[in-house]
Design an enzyme around this catalytic site. Structure first.
Site: not given
Length: 321
Positions: A188, A136
């Site tokens: 939010k 990765s």
């Protein structure tokens, strides 16, 4: 005064002196170069000559977070070492030894950018030597190399992005625990562990993952000179052995650190060179700084830091089985 009291008094005295001496060092958080945790000696590994080949090591998870003891993060240390390489005109090549499952997207990309800048500014070759794992984000860094060496059994690949969200809404409901979010906008409290993820929220997170994934694909395409279609075929998150990676064009040769270093010498244009490493320089200020940080640290095992990471999701170029 018995022995235990003498030992206690001695400890108090050492801590007091440590505090005084550490405070005489200019603000350790103000400038990276003054941090007692970042000071090295240049140790000769082998070879001779005025030119140098530097071996740098990427070990463990790539992170921009300082350690639990307050020591500089991996990305800070490597960035400073790369700066040192960049400013040393006698360095003719760099060997990057990677033994890492990857890590944070931002920290990984910043280090990759530093490696590319080093090649552009100094025009010195970079040879990558993979250890047992270079997956990765570890592979992301490797794409900056002019050549990649690995062992046939090296674990690499895991080409992709992951974004983990912890959710305990069902357990919270069973326990009668509820959170009431008073928010300014619809999203939010996106990713709140106290309620299920909605479809629009999942799409938002997926768009972030997709952006980082496309960047990963871009660096492989450019760094390995592969077609985009080919990279998209193999960058599905699976891990590869060194044998498989070589067949796919993800690495160039089999070989260990020594062989990668010899190849770096051949690319450097030098007939001979001194192979060096930057190793921790033992100093009184560093020892005292470590002692002070350890004694002042309310979480020496890093448990609260680990929980903070769990509750603060991050985009990761990381192999996470």
């Amino acid at each position: 005064m018995n022995r235990k009291k003498w030992v206690a008094l001695l400890i108090i005295l050492v801590v007091f002196i440590a505090g005084l001496l550490v405070e005489t060092v200019s603000d350790t958080n103000a400038r990276l170069a003054d941090h007692p945790g970042i000071s090295w000696e240049e140790n000769i590994v082998s070879g001779s000559g005025t030119g140098k080949i530097v071996q740098l090591f990427v070990s463990g998870v790539i992170s921009g977070e300082p350690s639990a003891a307050g020591a500089p993060s991996m990305s800070e240390v490597l960035a400073e070492q790369l700066r040192r390489v960049e400013e040393d005109p006698s360095v003719k090549a760099l060997v990057l030894r990677i033994n890492s499952p990857g890590g944070e997207v931002v920290a990984t990309d910043e280090l990759h950018t530093r490696l590319l800048r080093l090649k552009q500014v100094r025009r010195i070759p970079i040879v990558v030597s993979m250890g047992s794992t270079a997956a990765s984000g570890g592979y992301y860094l490797a794409t900056a190399g002019d050549a990649i060496f690995a062992n046939p059994n090296t674990l690499t690949g895991s080409l992709g992005v992951i974004f983990n969200l912890l959710n305990y809404s069902e357990a919270a409901n069973k326990l009668g625990v509820h959170q009431f979010a008073i928010k300014s906008g619809r999203f939010k409290d996106i990713g709140s562990p106290f309620r299920p993820l909605t479809t629009p929220e999942r799409q938002i997170f997926q768009s972030l993952v997709n952006e980082s994934y496309q960047k990963f694909v871009d660096v492989i395409v450019k760094g390995r000179n592969l077609s985009r279609q080919r990279v998209l075929e193999i960058a599905d998150g699976r891990v590869y052995s060194g044998e498989q990676a070589k067949r796919l064009g993800l690495i160039d040769q089999f070989g260990d650190l020594e062989e990668a270093t010899r190849y770096a010498l051949s690319l450097s244009g030098e007939r001979e060179a001194t192979v060096v490493r930057y190793t921790d320089q033992l100093s009184l200020s560093k020892l005292l700084f470590s002692l002070k940080q350890h004694l002042a640290n309310p979480d020496p095992l890093g448990l609260s830091r680990s929980l903070e990471r769990q509750s603060s999701p991050q985009l990761l170029y990381q192999f996470m089985p």
